[in-house]
Design an enzyme around this catalytic site. Sequence first.
Site, PDB file in Angstrom:
ATOM      1  N   CYS A   1     -30.888   5.332  25.813  1.00  0.00           N
ATOM      2  CA  CYS A   1     -29.902   6.303  26.280  1.00  0.00           C
ATOM      3  C   CYS A   1     -29.518   7.303  25.194  1.00  0.00           C
ATOM      4  O   CYS A   1     -29.473   8.490  25.441  1.00  0.00           O
ATOM      5  CB  CYS A   1     -28.661   5.570  26.799  1.00  0.00           C
ATOM      6  SG  CYS A   1     -28.996   4.704  28.354  1.00  0.00           S
TER       7      CYS A   1
ATOM      8  N   CYS B   1     -21.429  -0.887  26.771  1.00  0.00           N
ATOM      9  CA  CYS B   1     -22.785  -0.330  26.884  1.00  0.00           C
ATOM     10  C   CYS B   1     -23.807  -1.447  27.087  1.00  0.00           C
ATOM     11  O   CYS B   1     -24.744  -1.289  27.873  1.00  0.00           O
ATOM     12  CB  CYS B   1     -23.137   0.499  25.647  1.00  0.00           C
ATOM     13  SG  CYS B   1     -22.379   2.163  25.651  1.00  0.00           S
TER      14      CYS B   1
ATOM     15  N   CYS C   1     -30.214   0.639  23.049  1.00  0.00           N
ATOM     16  CA  CYS C   1     -29.285   1.731  22.736  1.00  0.00           C
ATOM     17  C   CYS C   1     -30.072   3.039  22.692  1.00  0.00           C
ATOM     18  O   CYS C   1     -29.633   4.074  23.203  1.00  0.00           O
ATOM     19  CB  CYS C   1     -28.630   1.525  21.366  1.00  0.00           C
ATOM     20  SG  CYS C   1     -27.925  -0.108  21.122  1.00  0.00           S
TER      21      CYS C   1
ATOM     22  N   HIS D   1       0.794  -1.240   0.000  1.00  0.00           N
ATOM     23  CA  HIS D   1       0.000   0.000   0.000  1.00  0.00           C
ATOM     24  C   HIS D   1       0.824   1.287   0.000  1.00  0.00           C
ATOM     25  O   HIS D   1       0.242   2.370   0.037  1.00  0.00           O
ATOM     26  CB  HIS D   1      -0.942   0.020   1.212  1.00  0.00           C
ATOM     27  CG  HIS D   1      -1.916  -1.109   1.238  1.00  0.00           C
ATOM     28  ND1 HIS D   1      -2.977  -1.220   0.366  1.00  0.00           N
ATOM     29  CD2 HIS D   1      -1.998  -2.198   2.051  1.00  0.00           C
ATOM     30  CE1 HIS D   1      -3.671  -2.312   0.642  1.00  0.00           C
ATOM     31  NE2 HIS D   1      -3.101  -2.933   1.657  1.00  0.00           N
TER      32      HIS D   1
END
Lengths: 285, 152
Positions: free
Chosen positions: A204, A246, A201, A103
């Site tokens: 919140c 979470c 999710c 690359h």
Amino acid sequence: MRHSLAIVGLGMMMAALQMPLTAQADPVDDALVIDDLEMVTRTKAPEGHPFDEVRSGWLYREAETRELEADSFQNPGMLYVEQGADIWNRIEGPEGKSCASCHNDAAVTMKGVGANYPKWDADAKRPINVELQIDKCRVENMGLEAYKFDHAEQKALTTYIKNQALGEPVKLDLSQGELQSWWDRGKELYYTRTGQLNFACASCHEANSGQYIRADHLSQGQANGFPTYRLKQADMVSLHNRFRGCIRDTRAEFPKAFSDELMALEVYVTWRGTGLSVETPSVRQ
Amino acid sequence: MIKVTRFLCAAFVMHAGAAFADDTAPDKVMYEDFSVQASLTGKAGDPVEGAKVFKDRGLGNCLACHQNADMSGDLFHGTVGPAVDGVADRWEPAQLRAIVSDAKQVFGEETVMPGFYSLKVGKDVAKDKAGKTILSAQQVEDVVAYLATLKE
């Protein structure tokens, strides 16, 4: 009657005095400029988005945390960008190659690339994120093994590659392969309540973004700054690690990193941040 | 006699989240008119214990979402729910018991307030929490007794 109104007024004043601890629920109105480049931290939401405006998590953080991110010399995440550059150029494995062997200069070949992940991987027939693309190159082109999830080098290299897209607006091409159906699944998961606390999710980051939950000012839960440098952990935190944290906070069992569930969630959550600048490495408390 | 013992054991296991076998089981709590009239334990709640439950991050952690002027000495009051100041002027104890036990029975399915004495929870509950309520029946009674002191 007057008397009780006065009492209510007093109560509100007392609440106002507590302001520094709690209220001030609005995100700041401030510009984020990194290395003379202005980041898009607010932008009009794409078609079909629940919000009118998409906002970076940077706007929800304390002043000191915001300043750390704005200054590349202070941002502790920049050390990981440097480590990532070393790994990029380091020859490793039986093929005697480095990332740079294929690359070349990442500043040229990887410019903007991180803003368009996850992408569709036609070989695997599933979405692929930057971490999985790195693993693919290691296995297929370098004769190496995939990194263990959250290996220090995986985080550094991901941070380095995403940093080459600093300032570029997040944009996914959902017409690739079956990416759209993964978006659909991610959306379903985003609104599914999990755990003993029974939060999705959206509980919140949608219904209550802008509010405080204890000391935390709830943001829209955007993915544009990942991997993120977290002051609390004094380390880089990957997106899937954040997702798992979470989910764990809802008192649920959490899926494996790079599982179908978390890949679907990554597609959907990344889309929710369409148009925000890539801020990697962002700084969070 | 053996049968009776077995029955009692089974009943006890079903109460895994609660401390005592004569507590009302979570699925037997009677919600009527947004209220739960009967104490869940048959005993009075202790407001001092209830204040601890309200603050403690491992118990109610109510302060994570509710501002409470009575606890102005504690840092970091959340703003997800309304301030609880004067809550006893707005709600009867039986209504407060319903709100704390299962807020969805009072505010509807959409509320983000967890059901503290309910087994109607989200998917994939953590293994060590499965089949358990967040608070015990007595802790709910204690919190209700504490809320009942919040008058303006």
